[in-house]
Design a protein around this motif. Sequence first.
Motif, short mmCIF file in Angstrom:
data_model
loop_
_atom_site.label_atom_id
_atom_site.label_comp_id
_atom_site.label_asym_id
_atom_site.label_seq_id
_atom_site.Cartn_x
_atom_site.Cartn_y
_atom_site.Cartn_z
N ARG A 115 -34.55 9.90 -45.40
CA ARG A 115 -34.66 10.61 -44.11
C ARG A 115 -36.06 11.20 -43.92
NH1 ARG A 115 -29.49 12.33 -45.53
NH2 ARG A 115 -30.34 14.30 -46.30
N ALA A 116 -36.73 11.52 -45.03
CA ALA A 116 -38.04 12.14 -44.93
C ALA A 116 -39.18 11.12 -44.92
CB ALA A 116 -38.26 13.11 -46.11
N ARG A 117 -38.86 9.83 -44.89
CA ARG A 117 -39.88 8.80 -45.02
C ARG A 117 -40.79 8.71 -43.80
NH1 ARG A 117 -35.31 6.42 -43.24
NH2 ARG A 117 -35.45 4.69 -41.73
N HIS A 118 -40.36 9.22 -42.65
CA HIS A 118 -41.12 9.01 -41.42
C HIS A 118 -42.45 9.77 -41.43
CE1 HIS A 118 -37.65 6.98 -39.73
NE2 HIS A 118 -36.89 8.00 -40.11
N GLU A 119 -42.51 10.90 -42.15
CA GLU A 119 -43.76 11.68 -42.14
C GLU A 119 -44.89 11.01 -42.90
OE1 GLU A 119 -40.58 14.60 -41.13
OE2 GLU A 119 -40.80 12.99 -42.60
N ALA A 120 -44.56 10.35 -44.01
CA ALA A 120 -45.64 9.81 -44.85
C ALA A 120 -45.28 8.49 -45.52
CB ALA A 120 -46.03 10.84 -45.91
N GLY A 121 -44.18 7.87 -45.14
CA GLY A 121 -43.75 6.64 -45.78
C GLY A 121 -42.76 6.90 -46.90
N LEU A 122 -41.98 5.89 -47.22
CA LEU A 122 -40.94 6.05 -48.24
C LEU A 122 -41.53 6.30 -49.62
CD1 LEU A 122 -37.94 6.03 -48.93
CD2 LEU A 122 -38.08 3.55 -49.24
N GLY A 123 -42.68 5.69 -49.91
CA GLY A 123 -43.27 5.89 -51.23
C GLY A 123 -43.59 7.34 -51.52
N ILE A 124 -44.26 8.01 -50.59
CA ILE A 124 -44.59 9.43 -50.76
C ILE A 124 -43.33 10.27 -50.75
CG2 ILE A 124 -45.79 11.40 -49.74
CD1 ILE A 124 -47.65 9.40 -51.04
N ALA A 125 -42.40 9.96 -49.85
CA ALA A 125 -41.15 10.74 -49.76
C ALA A 125 -40.37 10.66 -51.06
CB ALA A 125 -40.30 10.24 -48.59
N ALA A 126 -40.30 9.45 -51.64
CA ALA A 126 -39.58 9.27 -52.90
C ALA A 126 -40.27 10.03 -54.03
CB ALA A 126 -39.47 7.79 -53.24
N LYS A 127 -41.60 9.96 -54.07
CA LYS A 127 -42.33 10.67 -55.12
C LYS A 127 -42.11 12.18 -55.02
CE LYS A 127 -46.08 7.34 -55.80
NZ LYS A 127 -47.53 7.08 -55.62
N ALA A 128 -42.10 12.71 -53.80
CA ALA A 128 -41.89 14.15 -53.62
C ALA A 128 -40.53 14.58 -54.16
CB ALA A 128 -42.03 14.52 -52.14
N VAL A 129 -39.50 13.79 -53.88
CA VAL A 129 -38.15 14.10 -54.36
C VAL A 129 -38.09 13.99 -55.88
CG1 VAL A 129 -35.75 13.32 -54.39
CG2 VAL A 129 -36.98 13.49 -52.22
N ILE A 130 -38.64 12.91 -56.42
CA ILE A 130 -38.59 12.68 -57.87
C ILE A 130 -39.35 13.77 -58.62
CG2 ILE A 130 -39.38 11.15 -59.71
CD1 ILE A 130 -38.88 8.80 -57.75
N ILE A 131 -40.55 14.10 -58.14
CA ILE A 131 -41.38 15.08 -58.84
C ILE A 131 -40.77 16.47 -58.76
CG2 ILE A 131 -43.63 16.24 -58.81
CD1 ILE A 131 -44.83 13.54 -57.94
N GLU A 132 -40.16 16.81 -57.62
CA GLU A 132 -39.51 18.12 -57.51
C GLU A 132 -38.36 18.24 -58.51
OE1 GLU A 132 -36.59 20.92 -56.71
OE2 GLU A 132 -36.21 18.88 -55.98
N ARG A 133 -37.55 17.19 -58.64
CA ARG A 133 -36.47 17.22 -59.61
C ARG A 133 -37.02 17.24 -61.04
NH1 ARG A 133 -31.29 15.99 -57.76
NH2 ARG A 133 -30.75 16.64 -59.86
N LEU A 134 -38.09 16.48 -61.26
CA LEU A 134 -38.71 16.44 -62.59
C LEU A 134 -39.24 17.82 -62.97
CD1 LEU A 134 -39.70 14.79 -65.03
CD2 LEU A 134 -41.78 14.28 -63.72
N ALA A 135 -39.81 18.55 -62.02
CA ALA A 135 -40.33 19.89 -62.29
C ALA A 135 -39.21 20.80 -62.81
CB ALA A 135 -40.95 20.48 -61.03
#
Length: 317
Positions: A115-135
């Motif tokens: 759902r958040a892919r529209h702002e910066a693309g799915l690649g960046i959106a996926a990285k943001a979710v993954i990194i937040e959980r990883l943190a």
Amino acid sequence: MTSETLEREHSRPQSKWRYLFRLAPPVIIIGLLWSLADGPSALARLTDADWRYLIPAFAAVNLQTIASAWRWHRVAARLGQAIPPRRAVAEYYLSQLVNQSLPGGVLGDAARAVRARHEAGLGIAAKAVIIERLAGQIAMFGLLALAGTWAILTPGGLTLAVDQNQLLIGMLAFMVLALVVYVGLRFARKKRSARLGQSIRTALVANGAWFEQSLLSAAIVALNLASFTLCALATGTVLGLEAVLVLVPLILCAMLVPATVAGWGFREGAAAGLFPLVGATAAAGFAASLAFGLVILAASLPGLFVLFRPNIIRRPS
């Protein structure tokens, strides 16, 4: 978990047999615990739980959700994705509701990224979710390493009390934790294959990000520990500081096992196996974990409001 994985998890149909397969482990484990850990005693503790402790536990979980949403907002911003704080909180509640309701534990996060892919693309959106959980996982394992070292090296540190009647339950907890380590290693390999290193440095380390992220992650971990500790108090168990800092993180790490629904079963097995190590009963651990699971489930219910009011997370035109 790459962006392709997130999109696939979000879009592919889920057969009822796959759901039933994922539901089997928690049902089987809780059934075994009912027999091994004195289920009737645990249920009695749960039904007599003190609401004076459950209410602040509920508040702590909600604060943790809001803080996690803010962490996601800040991680995304450093990766070049603008997610307004209000929308981040709404999305996070919806994600938590999905993760609490469906097997796997990542479907809510996958949908959040899509759902958040529209702002910066799915690649960046996926990285943001993954990194937040990883943190969050880095913070929890970091606390566990520090607290465990402190408990071992401190004279008169964490005192363990074990008897032979609790050996079988302890073995169950050991298997759960071994599985968590195995899953964690596989997760780390996926991170390497996804080449997230530079994005992780940008989001969590560079330009003062480490200080902000450390504070946020410390607060989130503290709220998680506080909530579980309050649930233990509500069901009649007082945990010492070392138990809170060493055993509770181990119990919470059991929730990372993906072959379940929101950690049910594995978390209860770990709690029932680890509580006797500090002189409490397996039934006490079973009851505290059940109370904690119910509190988390209740705290995810605001996601229903988001689900039925989609305009809250709709992007402005």
